[in-house]
Design a protein around this motif. Structure first.
Motif, PDB file in Angstrom:
ATOM      1  N   ILE A  35      30.005   4.818  64.288  1.00  0.00           N
ATOM      2  CA  ILE A  35      31.429   5.176  64.201  1.00  0.00           C
ATOM      3  C   ILE A  35      31.629   6.652  64.513  1.00  0.00           C
ATOM      4  CG2 ILE A  35      33.365   5.444  62.601  1.00  0.00           C
ATOM      5  CD1 ILE A  35      32.376   2.893  61.190  1.00  0.00           C
ATOM      6  N   SER A  36      30.791   7.506  63.915  1.00  0.00           N
ATOM      7  CA  SER A  36      30.912   8.950  64.140  1.00  0.00           C
ATOM      8  C   SER A  36      30.776   9.287  65.617  1.00  0.00           C
ATOM      9  CB  SER A  36      29.840   9.677  63.322  1.00  0.00           C
ATOM     10  OG  SER A  36      29.841  11.046  63.628  1.00  0.00           O
ATOM     11  N   ASN A  37      29.777   8.703  66.271  1.00  0.00           N
ATOM     12  CA  ASN A  37      29.593   8.961  67.704  1.00  0.00           C
ATOM     13  C   ASN A  37      30.770   8.454  68.520  1.00  0.00           C
ATOM     14  OD1 ASN A  37      27.125  10.154  67.262  1.00  0.00           O
ATOM     15  ND2 ASN A  37      25.916   8.363  67.822  1.00  0.00           N
ATOM     16  N   ALA A  38      31.228   7.250  68.197  1.00  0.00           N
ATOM     17  CA  ALA A  38      32.322   6.650  68.962  1.00  0.00           C
ATOM     18  C   ALA A  38      33.584   7.496  68.870  1.00  0.00           C
ATOM     19  CB  ALA A  38      32.590   5.231  68.463  1.00  0.00           C
ATOM     20  N   ILE A  79      37.743   0.839  69.214  1.00  0.00           N
ATOM     21  CA  ILE A  79      36.396   0.482  68.783  1.00  0.00           C
ATOM     22  C   ILE A  79      36.403  -1.008  68.472  1.00  0.00           C
ATOM     23  CG2 ILE A  79      34.635   0.729  67.001  1.00  0.00           C
ATOM     24  CD1 ILE A  79      35.485   3.613  66.650  1.00  0.00           C
ATOM     25  N   THR A  80      35.487  -1.738  69.074  1.00  0.00           N
ATOM     26  CA  THR A  80      35.416  -3.181  68.869  1.00  0.00           C
ATOM     27  C   THR A  80      34.092  -3.531  68.204  1.00  0.00           C
ATOM     28  OG1 THR A  80      36.761  -3.558  70.851  1.00  0.00           O
ATOM     29  CG2 THR A  80      35.528  -5.440  69.985  1.00  0.00           C
ATOM     30  N   VAL A  81      34.179  -4.261  67.086  1.00  0.00           N
ATOM     31  CA  VAL A  81      32.984  -4.675  66.351  1.00  0.00           C
ATOM     32  C   VAL A  81      33.045  -6.180  66.148  1.00  0.00           C
ATOM     33  CG1 VAL A  81      31.687  -4.488  64.206  1.00  0.00           C
ATOM     34  CG2 VAL A  81      32.766  -2.474  65.186  1.00  0.00           C
ATOM     35  N   THR A  82      31.927  -6.822  66.435  1.00  0.00           N
ATOM     36  CA  THR A  82      31.848  -8.278  66.280  1.00  0.00           C
ATOM     37  C   THR A  82      30.606  -8.621  65.463  1.00  0.00           C
ATOM     38  OG1 THR A  82      32.895  -8.578  68.438  1.00  0.00           O
ATOM     39  CG2 THR A  82      31.773 -10.484  67.491  1.00  0.00           C
ATOM     40  N   LEU A  83      30.775  -9.534  64.501  1.00  0.00           N
ATOM     41  CA  LEU A  83      29.649  -9.996  63.687  1.00  0.00           C
ATOM     42  C   LEU A  83      29.397 -11.468  63.975  1.00  0.00           C
ATOM     43  CD1 LEU A  83      27.572  -9.778  61.374  1.00  0.00           C
ATOM     44  CD2 LEU A  83      29.450 -10.257  59.774  1.00  0.00           C
ATOM     45  N   ASP A  84      28.161 -11.808  64.287  1.00  0.00           N
ATOM     46  CA  ASP A  84      27.743 -13.186  64.506  1.00  0.00           C
ATOM     47  C   ASP A  84      26.525 -13.473  63.631  1.00  0.00           C
ATOM     48  OD1 ASP A  84      29.626 -13.990  66.600  1.00  0.00           O
ATOM     49  OD2 ASP A  84      28.566 -12.506  67.835  1.00  0.00           O
TER      50      ASP A  84
END
Length: 786
Positions: free
Chosen positions: A679-682, A700-705
């Motif tokens: 997150i910090s880098n993004a 910022i896109t986050v996906t959990l599978d």
């Protein structure tokens, strides 16, 4: 209209020519600008050094035997001075009939027969050229030729100098000047004589000082051309030792000593007829370097790019020769060189023009004997003599870069704050090459003491600091980590945390004085948050001490330290922002605005409190204790803790979490650490792009599978170049600006993933719009799904 006093010429000369070597540089450079066919010769013809003359004068003033006094003077003459100078000096003092007259004639002889001659076999000057060019200060002829070459895009400039004031450098060396010059078509020599003391008249105007060229005797040969600048009435004490010392150091560095001897501009130094050798750079000394960095900065179709080649040759422990190549594109340079807060315009990355550099690093304690140089002492002395990173334009030195007292790359200053390898300037031998045509915005100050301060000059400095200070240092530490047990010194991070705590405490104290009663709740929240953070930081510091001897201490110590610093920064920023807002309202009757500000302050404090609670697993003794927890909840809480930051940076988080709860057995704090770093880098890279593209919408896109648990994290910033896909995970590699450059975050994140039986990688699929990599994949097959 302006009128110029005669003494202005003296002021120009004394202000612009600050040292003897710069005076010689200006005169030598004029010889090469005249297209000399055999280089430039500098000849010292000294019958009686100034110090010996003054000593004799003091001794003879009490004498009453003029004959004996004459003999004393003649026996003090330097035996290797030219016969004509010695004979002329002796003939002049022989006319003295008393000691007083002898002292007067000695002064005249001293002025006339001690001289420095700078000569070339270039195009020479006609009588008209002497009058219309040489005697015109600031003449524009060379300036026009250089500007025309720049406009045409020529590869080389026609002249090294263009300001038309270098001729004044002669007054630095002596009070009298005689110019003997001729062109090929001239039948006789053209002469010009100047006594600089005539310009000391404070009442005289410049046009009242008579200076007139004249025709002299015949040329040495009918087809001869060239110029001799003869300086007499010398103002300094010139001795053979001093000239040899200057040849060893100043003259050796006047033109590029790294260049091949056959292509290096020829400069010959003579002392009383004897040639003084100017040393070349020893290839054996360069080969004995323990590490080095070489770089090419290019501008291709208006787009800048930097390529650095790093080599670790012998760092003092067993390791193979290690080599790495780092390539930075325009987007990388915008971040690493300019950054979020930089005052350099992006265009300067291109307008600085192409340049190259090399820097050879030596561990002086480990330097041994070299067969072609000598024993250890001789090698160390030679390395000391050549130490420094010099700047050359078109093969000629730009002063004062690389001088003993000049730390233009701030190597010494930063070495004092750095643990491990101390990259100070005395450990480097190096050069930077620029040119007048390729780098038109890198121009000298009028006094020849460095480049003018421009955006392009700042780019040059920052690129060199990035390559030499940061990249080479990080590369050496990375090699040491691979082949030698290395512990991490977090003293810098701990000191930074303590400073941030102090800032927050000071802000709270001032806030209490400024706030009305209705603000007490917000201040209490702020104090409570600070108390929670202080406890968190204290536990983190305790944990650092506990894990110091553990095998995974890098992940432990650096991870905890970085996260503590992140929260400390947030706390200090929030409290100082609140203080700034309230200070602006002091004494004003604006209760509604105050209420709004306090509401904002409370929201900030809640956010920081949430960050502390989320990060708390990082610092407790159970840091490496595995536990069963929900990945869904961990991702949700982590992103909620950043809501205020996302709002400030106008970042839209797009979180895709499945309805089914995915529970894993892992070290919770480590997974938090990975997400926090991503997150910090993004946010940093998104802010970089937003600053340059106002219409850009950061996401910022986050996906959990599940099966196995996989977290996909990507942003729509500039992305990462394919060449740096693995580099970004190396210890101390960073493309952030100097204020934020740590180079530990992704390294620690990958280590944390591996500790939990997983992997953290940068997907190799390129974004169709940027052509770069944007997607991180955290896979946790070892974190058994429960």
């Amino acid at each position: 209209m302006f009128r110029i006093t005669a003494r202005t010429v003296l002021e120009l000369g004394s202000e612009l020519i600050s040292s003897d070597i710069i005076a010689f540089y200006e005169l030598i450079k004029n010889g090469f600008d005249a297209r000399t066919k055999t280089g430039v010769d500098v000849r010292f013809d000294v019958v009686l050094p100034r110090r010996d003359y003054l000593r004799l004068h003091n001794e003879l003033v009490e004498s009453d035997d003029v004959v004996a006094a004459k003999e004393i003077v003649k026996t003090t003459f330097l035996p290797n001075a030219s016969a004509s100078a010695r004979d002329g000096y002796a003939a002049m003092i022989d006319d003295a009939r008393a000691v007083d007259e002898l002292l007067q004639l000695m002064a005249k002889a001293q002025s006339r027969f001690n001289s420095i001659t700078v000569s070339d076999t270039g195009s020479g000057m006609s009588r008209e050229a002497l009058e219309q060019n040489f005697l015109v200060i600031g003449t524009a002829s060379r300036k026009k030729a250089v500007d025309a070459a720049l406009a045409r895009g020529d590869e080389e400039t026609p002249y090294l100098g263009e300001k038309g004031i270098g001729r004044l450098s002669a007054m630095r060396l002596g009070e009298r000047l005689r110019v003997e010059t001729a062109q090929v078509n001239d039948g006789n020599m053209n002469l010009l004589e100047i006594d600089w003391r005539a310009f000391e008249d404070v009442e005289a105007m410049l046009d009242q000082i008579p200076v007139e060229p004249r025709i002299g005797g015949p040329k040495p040969l009918p087809t001869w051309s060239g110029t001799s600048i003869i300086i007499s009435d010398l103002t300094e004490n010139w001795t053979e030792k001093r000239v040899r010392d200057m040849a060893e150091y100043e003259f050796a560095r006047l033109t590029d000593p790294f260049a091949d001897a056959a292509t290096r501009p020829r400069v010959a130094i003579h002392w009383n007829g004897q040639r003084i050798a100017i040393p070349l750079m020893s290839a054996a000394l360069l080969e004995a370097a323990h590490a080095r960095v070489a770089g090419e900065y290019e501008v291709i179709d208006g787009s800048p790019a930097l390529t650095c080649t790093l080599e670790a040759l012998n760092l003092g422990f067993d390791h193979p020769v290690e080599k790495a190549v780092i390539k930075l594109t325009a987007e990388d340079l915008q971040s690493a060189i300019i950054g979020l807060d930089g005052d350099i315009d992006d265009m300067a990355l291109a307008t600085v023009g192409p340049f190259s550099f090399e820097a050879h690093w030596y561990n002086r304690r480990r330097l041994g004997g070299i067969e072609t140089i000598g024993e250890q002492k001789a090698v160390r002395e030679l390395q000391t003599k050549w130490s420094g990173i010099l700047l050359f334009r078109d093969r000629f030195r730009v002063f004062p870069y690389g001088e003993d007292e000049d730390d233009w790359l701030e190597l010494d200053r930063r070495a004092l704050r750095r643990s491990g390898y101390t990259l100070n300037k005395t450990q480097f031998i190096g050069r930077v090459n620029i040119s007048r045509t390729a780098n038109p915005m890198l121009v000298d100050q009028t006094n020849r003491e460095g480049l003018r301060e421009t955006s392009e000059e700042k780019v040059l400095l920052q690129v060199l600091r990035y390559a030499v200070q940061d990249s080479l240092g990080a590369f050496m530490r990375d090699v040491e980590k691979q082949y030698k047990l290395q512990k991490v010194d977090l003293s810098d991070a701990q000191a930074q945390v303590m400073r941030l705590e102090d800032r927050a405490q000071a802000a709270i104290r001032k806030l209490k004085k400024l706030t009305p009663p209705e603000g007490d709740i917000a201040i209490e929240d702020l104090q409570q948050t600070l108390f929670e953070f202080s406890e968190f930081a204290a536990r983190a510091r305790l944990r650092i001490a506990q894990v110091e001897e553990e095998s995974r201490q890098m992940v432990e110590m650096a991870g905890v330290g970085l996260m503590v610093e992140v929260v400390a920064h947030e706390l200090a920023r929030a409290s100082e922002n609140a203080l700034k807002a309230l200070a602006g309202l002091k004494g004003k009757d604006v209760p509604t605005n105050l209420r709004a500000h306090f509401n904002s302050l409370q929201a900030e404090m809640k956010s920081v409190s949430k960050r502390v609670r989320v990060l708390d697993p990082l610092s407790v003794s159970g840091r490496q204790r595995t536990e069963i927890f929900s990945l869904n909840e961990l991702i949700r809480e982590t992103f909620e803790a950043h809501e205020a930051q996302f709002e400030r940076s106008r970042v839209t988080p797009d979180v895709h979490i499945p309805d089914k709860d995915i529970r894993v057995r892992a070290v919770k704090g480590m997974l938090v650490q990975i997400l926090e770093n991503l997150i910090s880098n993004a946010v940093y890279w998104l802010e970089m792009r937003k600053a340059r593209e106002p219409s850009f919408n950061p996401t910022i896109t986050v996906t959990l599978d599940g099966k196995p648990p996989i977290i996909t994290f990507e942003d729509n910033g500039h992305g990462i170049a394919q060449e740096n896909r693995e580099q970004v995970f190396k210890m101390f590699f960073s493309l952030k600006d100097t204020k934020r450059r740590r180079g530990l975050g992704l390294y620690i994140a990958r280590e944390a993933a591996q500790y939990n039986g997983g992997t953290l990688a940068l997907d190799d699929e390129r974004d169709p719009h940027t052509g770069r990599l944007h997607r991180f994949i955290l896979e946790l097959p070892g974190a058994t799904e429960v």
